[in-house]
Design an enzyme around this catalytic site. Structure first.
Site, PDB file in Angstrom:
ATOM      1  N   THR A   1      -3.165   5.144  -4.024  1.00 30.30           N
ATOM      2  CA  THR A   1      -2.071   5.872  -3.375  1.00 30.30           C
ATOM      3  C   THR A   1      -0.732   5.596  -4.043  1.00 30.30           C
ATOM      4  OG1 THR A   1      -1.910   4.057  -1.772  1.00 30.30           O
ATOM      5  CG2 THR A   1      -3.230   5.952  -1.145  1.00 30.30           C
ATOM      6  N   THR A   2      -0.548   4.401  -4.594  1.00 32.14           N
ATOM      7  CA  THR A   2       0.695   4.089  -5.301  1.00 32.14           C
ATOM      8  C   THR A   2       0.715   4.760  -6.672  1.00 32.14           C
ATOM      9  OG1 THR A   2       0.759   1.949  -4.167  1.00 32.14           O
ATOM     10  CG2 THR A   2       2.191   2.225  -6.076  1.00 32.14           C
TER      11      THR A   2
ATOM     12  N   ASP B   1       0.851  -1.193   0.000  1.00 33.24           N
ATOM     13  CA  ASP B   1       0.000   0.000   0.000  1.00 33.24           C
ATOM     14  C   ASP B   1       0.887   1.242   0.000  1.00 33.24           C
ATOM     15  OD1 ASP B   1      -2.633   1.367   0.388  1.00 33.24           O
ATOM     16  OD2 ASP B   1      -1.665   2.011   2.230  1.00 33.24           O
TER      17      ASP B   1
ATOM     18  N   ASP C   1      -9.336  -0.068   1.957  1.00 31.79           N
ATOM     19  CA  ASP C   1      -9.314   0.429   0.580  1.00 31.79           C
ATOM     20  C   ASP C   1     -10.571   0.002  -0.174  1.00 31.79           C
ATOM     21  OD1 ASP C   1      -6.915   1.513   1.167  1.00 31.79           O
ATOM     22  OD2 ASP C   1      -5.707   0.244  -0.152  1.00 31.79           O
TER      23      ASP C   1
END
Length: 583
Positions: free
Chosen positions: A149-150, A116, A447
């Site tokens: 987020t990545t 994550d 998520d």
């Protein structure tokens, strides 16, 4: 002051008496003129730290410049871009369903295994200021959307890489930033035009399950992504207000218990407490329970001031003991008279009170936390009671069953409160072989829940596997032909940066990135289809619609906008002043 003495200066009077008359009457020659040229001293790498006024007096402009170093202009841009790209490169290999995990060890020796993006950057000790901006970028995406987020960090790194090439060509950073902004607007609008609307209802939840499943595809729990996606969607729908299209995540409690298998994870339609009955002989299951929730302690009241009790005789001690017993009996009687069959107390109680509760067949649980008490009150309809005198039947909560469950041979026990009438509070109980897996499963389910919430708010989706990025890249390349001026270079560079996402997906999946990207672009142009992407899982088709790989539209738009804003901010920095120990 500070000038050397002239060789022809007059001698002191004490010595003049010792000189001969011929020496004293010798005619004087014209004295030599000495001139002192004062230069500002060099302090560190700055020569302008001290200046001189019109009278020659020095004054300080900036203090302690000898202890500071400075980067200006192109050097500052290069250093900032290098720092940001270094952080983005770390996350690049974690992108996509075949992305690699990172192991992070804290100073205390705690180990975290995750892919994550927000968690990796949060656990990393990033010291560079521009690197910290990327950490904040990932956190913003996590807070606002909960997923991607990545990807947002990888996108920012790709944009900065393209910006560096443009800077080497001599293009001004403000013109680059303006071109990126224009291209981002085109991409965001094009995403809206290619988005599909996913119809769903409370009876037909397949679309929600598939979108949550896509999110879980890159996580450590992807082996059970069907089961986990259903748990995430059902948990969100249990607490969602569908009329207002709002979800209160505080009503979803996620508990973890080491032991068992990951597929033993369950969704409890109620509240799970990591507690057990206060006495081992109390019943382990209570049906149609009436619950009293207390925030007062099961013990005699204590004065707030310092006090001292002198007991002189045995009769005094016996009287004190009887008074204490009366306090306990009155407390238990008030609970029984209210009709309660289970007492939950925020505070503890001693063995005397515990024994009386067992004698009166009144099960109790002590040391229940404040958050759990609120969730139980919401789920059961109970009122939180601060004094025993205020207990009344209408303030009790009800539920279908309260049962104590045990795990393995470790004698660990938990309480499950199920079949609540106002079941607006649910609990996900995660099982796993070790604490690291449980922590990663919590992050993964969070998520998936965030994506489900986003889909409830806005049911438009785009297709994953790099399909949306390639479609936007083709649209921006087409738009660049109509742009005049230097911004055209920046607009084309934005399109090339978008292509880094499918390239990274192909790399992480073990495919050849350039041929795979060329294949996807060719098919999208020929078929005029925006759902052709990289076949990361080798299912035999590049059609992301058939593979059911979805992403929410607002999540993808937020990625592009946040990454572009950060790059614009970095490009506007042309001067960095720091203490020398930072370099």
């Amino acid at each position: 002051p500070g000038l050397p003495p002239s060789p022809h200066a007059a001698a002191p009077r004490a010595h003049a008496t010792q000189k001969t008359r011929t020496q004293l009457t010798r005619p004087r020659t014209r004295p030599t003129c000495w001139v002192a040229i004062m230069q500002p001293p060099k302090l560190g790498n700055l020569t302008q730290s001290i200046a001189f006024d019109e009278y020659g007096q020095p004054f300080i402009i900036l203090r302690e410049q000898d202890k500071q170093k400075r980067l200006r202009g192109k050097d500052a841009h290069k250093a900032n871009i290098l720092a940001a790209r270094s952080v983005a490169k770390i996350l690049r290999s974690s992108l996509g369903p075949r992305g690699m995990d990172k192991i992070l060890v804290s100073g205390d020796g705690d180990v975290t295994v995750t892919n994550d993006g927000a968690t990796i950057l949060q656990k990393m000790d990033v010291s560079h200021e521009i690197g910290k901006l990327l950490v904040e970028l990932s956190k913003s995406q996590d807070d606002e959307i909960g997923d991607g987020t990545t990807g947002v960090v990888v996108m920012a790194g790709a944009l900065l890489e393209e910006a560096e090439k443009l800077l080497d060509k001599g293009i001004h950073p403000i013109r680059i930033a303006q071109g990126f902004e224009d291209a981002c607007d085109i991409a965001v609008k094009h995403l809206e035009s290619i988005a599909d609307i996913v119809p769903w209802s409370e009876e037909k939840l397949d679309a929600l399950y598939e979108t949550a499943s896509t999110t879980l595809g890159s996580k450590i729990i992807s082996r059970f992504q069907d089961q986990m996606s259903k748990i995430a969607v059902n948990a969100v729908l249990a607490v969602a207000d569908l009329k207002r299209k709002d979800v209160n995540f505080e009503l979803i409690k996620v508990e973890g218990k080491v032991g068992g298998r990951l597929e033993d994870t369950i969704l409890v339609d109620g509240v799970v407490l990591d507690k057990e009955m206060s006495h081992s002989q109390m019943p382990k299951e209570i049906k149609d329970a009436k619950i009293a929730i207390l925030t007062c302690a099961f013990e005699p009241p204590k004065p707030k001031t310092k006090h001292k009790v002198d007991i002189a005789t045995a009769e005094h001690y016996k009287d004190l003991y009887e008074r204490e017993q009366k306090y306990f009996k009155d407390m238990v009687k008030l609970c029984k008279d209210s009709g309660a069959t289970l007492v939950l107390c925020q505070w503890g109680f001693d063995d005397e009170a515990n024994h009386l509760l067992l004698q009166n067949k009144l099960p109790a649980v002590r040391w229940v936390g404040g958050v759990e008490i609120e969730l139980i009150a919401i789920a059961t309809g109970a009122r939180i009671v601060p004094r025993f005198e205020e207990l009344a039947p209408e303030k009790l909560g009800t539920c279908g069953v309260v049962r104590e469950i045990a795990f393995g041979t470790t004698n660990d026990k938990m309480l499950v409160i199920e079949k609540c009438p106002l079941s607006k509070a649910v609990t996900v109980l995660i099982r796993g072989g070790n604490q690291m897996i449980i922590d990663e499963a919590k992050r993964s389910l969070h998520d998936a829940m965030c994506v489900t919430r986003n889909l409830i708010r806005d049911n438009r989706i785009v297709y994953g596997g790099g399909a949306a990025e390639v479609a936007c890249s083709l649209k921006i390349q087409e738009y660049a032909n109509s742009v005049s001026g230097i911004e055209q270079f920046a607009v084309r560079s934005f399109a090339e940066a978008l292509e880094q996402i499918p390239i990274a997906l192909a790399e992480n999946s073990g495919l050849q990135p350039i041929p795979e990207l060329a294949k996807v672009k060719k098919e999208q142009i020929e078929k005029k289809s925006s759902f052709i992407g990289v076949d990361c899982k080798q299912k035999g088709t590049n059609n992301m619609k058939q593979q059911k790989v979805f992403e929410t539209l607002i999540g993808k738009q937020q990625q592009l906008m946040l990454a572009t804003q950060l790059v614009r901010m970095i490009l506007k920095i042309d001067d960095v002043i720091q203490p020398s120990d930072k370099f």
